[in-house]
Design a protein around this motif. Sequence first.
Motif, short mmCIF file in Angstrom:
data_model
loop_
_atom_site.label_atom_id
_atom_site.label_comp_id
_atom_site.label_asym_id
_atom_site.label_seq_id
_atom_site.Cartn_x
_atom_site.Cartn_y
_atom_site.Cartn_z
N ALA A 123 6.64 -1.87 3.06
CA ALA A 123 5.34 -1.71 3.23
C ALA A 123 4.56 -2.38 4.02
N ILE A 134 0.18 5.69 4.75
CA ILE A 134 0.76 5.79 3.41
C ILE A 134 1.94 6.77 3.33
N PHE A 139 -1.70 2.20 4.89
CA PHE A 139 -1.42 1.55 3.78
C PHE A 139 -2.27 0.27 3.73
#
Length: 231
Positions: free
Chosen positions: A63, A69, A36
């Motif tokens: 996150a 992801i 990510f």
Amino acid sequence: MTKKVAIMQPYLFPYLGYFQLLGMVDEYVVYDDVHFIQRGWIARNNILLGGQRRRFSISLSQASQNRLINEIVIADDFRKFLKTVEQAYRRAPHFSRVIPLLKRICDFPDRNLARFATHALEQIAADLGIDTRIVVSSHLAKDNTLRAQEKILSICKTLEADVYVNAEGGQALYDREAFRSHGIELRFLHSDAEDYLQFGEPFVPHLSIIDVMMFNEVGAIRKLLENYRLV
């Protein structure tokens, strides 16, 4: 028959060029098993509000650039997002068609970021008449120890691609000769999409697909989707 493949991270409500890429290939890979990017465009984009570009962001849980992801969860209930979209577009000509679609997407029960974004892409693609086969990178048998261009090449070979098409912004990331040595042609999509009427104000470009759908019927969007060049 030449087989064209594209590989992109699972952006949520991305811009028109993303769907141009999706629509012009035979297989589209949702690249969910890469790290990510904190300030990337996976969970944010821009809409038109009060004649100005306005950023929206979807809240995520834990996150981190140390996570893939497909390891990240959406923490947003989408109430603020939908309220903002309704405020921005309630007078748009296709609001009554698009807002139910957005609500259905936001009601998707699986809050895994990759699966949620993939489902959103599938729903919007279906609405626009795009029938490209969408596959998920983490479901493919490939060498996951590879990185960057080598991992892309591995996916292309797994899918027996003849042509790999990437967004124009990725030109610095890939080497045509490296792809050619594996029998794969490397091309880049340059969007030539024209302006469209918003609220009669000066056109604001490069917004989320939400903006495109709010102001254009499906037939007009199909024409916008076809307005690109391969370089």
